[in-house]
Design a protein around this motif. Structure first.
Motif, PDB file in Angstrom:
ATOM      1  N   THR A 156       0.835  -1.203   0.000  1.00  0.00           N
ATOM      2  CA  THR A 156       0.000   0.000   0.000  1.00  0.00           C
ATOM      3  C   THR A 156       0.872   1.255   0.000  1.00  0.00           C
ATOM      4  O   THR A 156       0.594   2.222  -0.727  1.00  0.00           O
ATOM      5  CB  THR A 156      -0.940  -0.012   1.221  1.00  0.00           C
ATOM      6  N   CYS A 157       1.914   1.258   0.810  1.00  0.00           N
ATOM      7  CA  CYS A 157       2.800   2.437   0.875  1.00  0.00           C
ATOM      8  C   CYS A 157       3.481   2.662  -0.466  1.00  0.00           C
ATOM      9  O   CYS A 157       3.582   3.801  -0.943  1.00  0.00           O
ATOM     10  CB  CYS A 157       3.834   2.266   1.984  1.00  0.00           C
ATOM     11  N   ALA A 169      -9.647   6.625  12.938  1.00  0.00           N
ATOM     12  CA  ALA A 169      -9.026   7.937  13.193  1.00  0.00           C
ATOM     13  C   ALA A 169      -8.445   7.966  14.604  1.00  0.00           C
ATOM     14  O   ALA A 169      -7.328   8.447  14.824  1.00  0.00           O
ATOM     15  CB  ALA A 169     -10.052   9.050  13.007  1.00  0.00           C
ATOM     16  N   ALA A 170      -9.210   7.423  15.560  1.00  0.00           N
ATOM     17  CA  ALA A 170      -8.748   7.430  16.954  1.00  0.00           C
ATOM     18  C   ALA A 170      -7.489   6.588  17.109  1.00  0.00           C
ATOM     19  O   ALA A 170      -6.529   6.997  17.768  1.00  0.00           O
ATOM     20  CB  ALA A 170      -9.859   6.910  17.866  1.00  0.00           C
ATOM     21  N   GLU A 171      -7.505   5.416  16.484  1.00  0.00           N
ATOM     22  CA  GLU A 171      -6.365   4.516  16.631  1.00  0.00           C
ATOM     23  C   GLU A 171      -5.097   5.120  16.019  1.00  0.00           C
ATOM     24  O   GLU A 171      -4.006   5.015  16.576  1.00  0.00           O
ATOM     25  CB  GLU A 171      -6.691   3.182  15.968  1.00  0.00           C
ATOM     26  N   LEU A 172      -5.239   5.779  14.875  1.00  0.00           N
ATOM     27  CA  LEU A 172      -4.058   6.324  14.202  1.00  0.00           C
ATOM     28  C   LEU A 172      -3.559   7.599  14.858  1.00  0.00           C
ATOM     29  O   LEU A 172      -2.347   7.840  14.910  1.00  0.00           O
ATOM     30  CB  LEU A 172      -4.382   6.596  12.731  1.00  0.00           C
ATOM     31  N   GLN A 181      -3.610   0.737  11.117  1.00  0.00           N
ATOM     32  CA  GLN A 181      -2.284   0.318  11.579  1.00  0.00           C
ATOM     33  C   GLN A 181      -1.328   1.470  11.299  1.00  0.00           C
ATOM     34  O   GLN A 181      -1.541   2.241  10.359  1.00  0.00           O
ATOM     35  CB  GLN A 181      -1.832  -0.963  10.886  1.00  0.00           C
ATOM     36  N   PRO A 182      -0.282   1.601  12.106  1.00  0.00           N
ATOM     37  CA  PRO A 182       0.661   2.698  11.897  1.00  0.00           C
ATOM     38  C   PRO A 182       1.350   2.554  10.546  1.00  0.00           C
ATOM     39  O   PRO A 182       1.637   1.440  10.114  1.00  0.00           O
ATOM     40  CB  PRO A 182       1.679   2.538  13.037  1.00  0.00           C
ATOM     41  N   LEU A 183       1.591   3.669   9.866  1.00  0.00           N
ATOM     42  CA  LEU A 183       2.284   3.649   8.576  1.00  0.00           C
ATOM     43  C   LEU A 183       3.558   4.475   8.699  1.00  0.00           C
ATOM     44  O   LEU A 183       3.651   5.371   9.539  1.00  0.00           O
ATOM     45  CB  LEU A 183       1.395   4.259   7.490  1.00  0.00           C
ATOM     46  N   PRO A 184       4.559   4.198   7.834  1.00  0.00           N
ATOM     47  CA  PRO A 184       5.789   4.994   7.868  1.00  0.00           C
ATOM     48  C   PRO A 184       5.481   6.470   7.583  1.00  0.00           C
ATOM     49  O   PRO A 184       4.604   6.772   6.770  1.00  0.00           O
ATOM     50  CB  PRO A 184       6.638   4.402   6.746  1.00  0.00           C
TER      51      PRO A 184
END
Ligand code: ADP
Length: 302
Positions: free
Chosen positions: A144-145, A186-189, A166-169
């Motif tokens: 995806t990135c 949104a809250a999780e990120l 999930q966290p992304l670079p």
């Protein structure tokens, strides 16, 4: 047109009065086997919204392959960017009880094989035809990135639905034109608890601070909050009688992407996405509940 890079699953759903306890067997009363996966659902939503739509994804060599390809074909999704790889098609194993609660185990299987080289080939194959790229997080995050970067470089409008969160670079965010998380994503990120329009705006700023052009936080029946450098705006939801909210977000993103590809301005595209999301809640299921363009037009003109 729209290019979707994402997951394809066979959704295997058993319906029973209540969930079995651990180790217990209960009798169910219904069962369905349909096309699913966020990538496939968004591709179907986009195609039903009237955009020529390609799906870059992977299926395995097994009987589920025919079921998911039939589903995509039936809704008019272009299949030439779907790869068949060794192994099995991805599966979502779903249980639903009488109250409509569900639990889900997703086994990615073939979806894990979707890699950067396939993405590059699909961007090249659809060059000049697709103007919008839709991404989610049910395929490997590295894919995806990469797609975000390659899509931006190819001049596509890059839309990321960051689900499941999930966290992304850090270096991915600047390639995203539009991000469309729901409240919990949104809250999780962002770490901002999203409960209303004001907190959604704060969460939206988190994405802008990281280089995203436009954040759209969807709030279910609460509508959506749009945040850009020019300011924030709350869009109220269309009034419908919801029976099953599954795939509302996929309807929203797919329809939004199709509208952007058709040249609608972003405000109109947001409204089309919201109308499609609202309509998707009025019918049970995921891909079977996604609305067509005429229904969206009818809801929008009231
Ligand atoms: P997700 O399915 O990803 O959680 P949402 O539930 O936020 O996404 O739905 C996406 C959009 O669909 C919302 O912004 C809203 O416009 C529309 N929508 C969803 N649920 C409803 C509802 N119950 N009534 C009206 N519109 C809805």
């Amino acid at each position: 047109g729209v290019l979707v890079v994402g997951s394809i699953t066979a959704d295997v759903t058993a319906f029973s009065a209540r969930f079995p306890r651990r180790g217990e067997t209960v009798l169910g009363h219904d069962f369905t086997l349909v096309l699913g996966g966020k990538g496939a659902n968004q591709a179907v939503a986009s195609a039903r919204a009237g955009a020529r739509t390609w799906l870059a994804g992977c299926v395995g060599r097994d009987p589920f392959r025919e079921i998911v390809l039939d589903g995509l074909r039936a809704h008019g999704v272009e299949l030439d960017q779907v790869r068949t790889v060794d192994g099995r098609t991805g599966v979502a194993h779903i249980r639903v009880d009488a109250s409509g609660e569900n639990d889900i185990v997703i086994t990615p299987l073939a979806n894990a094989e979707l890699g950067p080289a396939m993405v590059d080939a699909s961007i090249a194959a659809t060059a000049g035809k697709a103007g919008v790229l839709l991404l989610q997080l049910e395929v490997p995050a590295a894919t995806t990135c990469h797609a975000a970067k390659a899509g931006r470089a190819a001049g596509l409008t890059v839309v990321l639905d960051p689900a499941p969160a999930q966290p992304l670079p850090d270096d991915t965010w600047p390639h995203i034109d539009l991000v469309t998380p729901n409240e919990s994503e949104a809250a999780e990120l962002t770490g901002v608890e999203v409960t209303d329009a004001a907190s959604a705006e704060r969460a939206g700023r988190w994405f802008l601070d990281r280089g995203v052009g436009h954040a759209l936080i969807t709030l279910g029946a609460g509508g959506a909050v749009s945040v850009t450098a020019a300011g924030a705006r709350h869009f109220t939801a269309y009034q419908v009688t919801a029976v099953d909210t599954t795939a509302a977000g996929d309807a929203f993103t797919g329809s939004l992407g199709a509208a952007l590809a058709a040249g609608d301005d972003v405000e109109r595209a947001i409204r089309r996405g919201m109308a499609a999301g609202a309509l998707a809640t009025t019918r049970p299921g995921a891909s079977p509940s996604l609305p067509g363009r005429d229904e969206v037009d009818a809801l929008m003109t009231g």
